[in-house]
Design an enzyme around this catalytic site. Sequence first.
Site, PDB file in Angstrom:
ATOM      1  N   ASP A 105       0.857  -1.190   0.000  1.00  0.00           N
ATOM      2  CA  ASP A 105       0.000   0.000   0.000  1.00  0.00           C
ATOM      3  C   ASP A 105       0.893   1.240   0.000  1.00  0.00           C
ATOM      4  OD1 ASP A 105      -2.204   1.677   0.294  1.00  0.00           O
ATOM      5  OD2 ASP A 105      -2.473   1.262   2.418  1.00  0.00           O
ATOM      6  N   LYS A 113      -1.731  -1.590  -4.202  1.00  0.00           N
ATOM      7  CA  LYS A 113      -2.499  -0.368  -4.481  1.00  0.00           C
ATOM      8  C   LYS A 113      -1.463   0.661  -4.881  1.00  0.00           C
ATOM      9  CE  LYS A 113      -5.814  -0.716  -0.711  1.00  0.00           C
ATOM     10  NZ  LYS A 113      -6.112  -0.071   0.589  1.00  0.00           N
ATOM     11  N   ASP A 124      -7.400  -8.190   6.537  1.00  0.00           N
ATOM     12  CA  ASP A 124      -8.344  -7.939   7.622  1.00  0.00           C
ATOM     13  C   ASP A 124      -8.790  -6.490   7.676  1.00  0.00           C
ATOM     14  OD1 ASP A 124      -5.692  -6.996   8.504  1.00  0.00           O
ATOM     15  OD2 ASP A 124      -6.694  -6.610  10.410  1.00  0.00           O
ATOM     16  N   ARG A 158     -10.512 -12.148   7.668  1.00  0.00           N
ATOM     17  CA  ARG A 158      -9.372 -12.793   7.017  1.00  0.00           C
ATOM     18  C   ARG A 158      -9.754 -14.106   6.348  1.00  0.00           C
ATOM     19  NH1 ARG A 158      -4.599 -10.132   8.577  1.00  0.00           N
ATOM     20  NH2 ARG A 158      -4.468  -9.460  10.732  1.00  0.00           N
TER      21      ARG A 158
HETATM   22  P1  IMP Z   1       1.811  -0.363   3.852  1.00  0.00           P
HETATM   23  O1  IMP Z   1       2.830  -0.461   4.946  1.00  0.00           O
HETATM   24  O2  IMP Z   1       1.091   0.945   3.844  1.00  0.00           O
HETATM   25  O3  IMP Z   1       2.314  -0.751   2.484  1.00  0.00           O
HETATM   26  O4  IMP Z   1       0.645  -1.325   4.241  1.00  0.00           O
HETATM   27  C1  IMP Z   1       0.769  -2.640   4.290  1.00  0.00           C
HETATM   28  C2  IMP Z   1      -0.175  -3.193   5.322  1.00  0.00           C
HETATM   29  O5  IMP Z   1      -1.334  -2.367   5.528  1.00  0.00           O
HETATM   30  C3  IMP Z   1      -0.675  -4.494   4.804  1.00  0.00           C
HETATM   31  O6  IMP Z   1       0.193  -5.553   5.163  1.00  0.00           O
HETATM   32  C4  IMP Z   1      -2.044  -4.587   5.425  1.00  0.00           C
HETATM   33  O7  IMP Z   1      -1.963  -5.187   6.698  1.00  0.00           O
HETATM   34  C5  IMP Z   1      -2.503  -3.152   5.572  1.00  0.00           C
HETATM   35  N1  IMP Z   1      -3.427  -2.746   4.471  1.00  0.00           N
HETATM   36  C6  IMP Z   1      -3.226  -1.786   3.546  1.00  0.00           C
HETATM   37  N2  IMP Z   1      -4.276  -1.664   2.729  1.00  0.00           N
HETATM   38  C7  IMP Z   1      -5.173  -2.598   3.141  1.00  0.00           C
HETATM   39  C8  IMP Z   1      -6.490  -2.972   2.693  1.00  0.00           C
HETATM   40  O8  IMP Z   1      -7.069  -2.448   1.721  1.00  0.00           O
HETATM   41  N3  IMP Z   1      -7.090  -3.962   3.385  1.00  0.00           N
HETATM   42  C9  IMP Z   1      -6.520  -4.597   4.451  1.00  0.00           C
HETATM   43  N4  IMP Z   1      -5.294  -4.280   4.898  1.00  0.00           N
HETATM   44  C10 IMP Z   1      -4.628  -3.280   4.262  1.00  0.00           C
HETATM   45 MG    MG Z   2      -3.550  -5.664   8.462  1.00  0.00          MG
END
Ligand code: IMP
Ligand code: MG
Length: 186
Positions: A97, A125, A153, A159
């Site tokens: 993300d 994303k 989740d 999940r």
């Molecule tokens: P990042 O560190 O922002 O890349 O986010 C990664 C973590 O955020 C993932 O491993 C998920 O646990 C959570 N996450 C981000 N977007 C979503 C979503 O749309 N649904 C569920 N979990 C998300």
């Molecule tokens: Mg999560």
Amino acid sequence: MESLLISQKQIARRIKSLSKEIQQEFEGRELTIVAVLNGTVLFLADLVRHLPLPMRLDFVGVSSYGAGTASGELVFTKELRLDVRGRDVLLVDDILDTGKTLKRVLDKLWKLEPRRIKTCVFLEKKARRVEDVKADFVGFSVPDLFVVGYGLDYAERYRNLPFVAVLRPELYTAQPEKVASESRAK
Ligand code: IMP
Ligand code: MG
């Protein structure tokens, strides 16, 4: 749930093609898979069953403070146990993300001097990236919506859904406890 985004059938088909891509990349090498808990459990279980490679499997735990949808301050809740020095590592996460999680884990793993690290995420994303990190293998690219299921989740729930669905925005702007009872009623 607002809507179904990725069906069980689509997931099964993509896992097969994804595992072929990964197999080609690591052909002839023993793989060390490092999977990020907890969101990777379903994806990982399906993926490794389609990877006829010698492999070792370990997990790292990364959590952000707060149970909601934003990725806040990161803490390691489980450390890697396997030695990855000189190894071919495949880092697996549920969704890329902002990139903060993958960046943190990659920085930590590179210090252990593996031969190489490739990254694999079930979903990505693109819209919300803040860190300069990319995944080598991506299951599906999804729009900037909060999704749940197949390991993903919302406040540790959903999940177990075998598909990926979009969560209704009014659910994640409400209180988590209220969310649980509301969603059970629908
Ligand atoms: P990042 O560190 O922002 O890349 O986010 C990664 C973590 O955020 C993932 O491993 C998920 O646990 C959570 N996450 C981000 N977007 C979503 C979503 O749309 N649904 C569920 N979990 C998300
Ligand atoms: Mg999560």
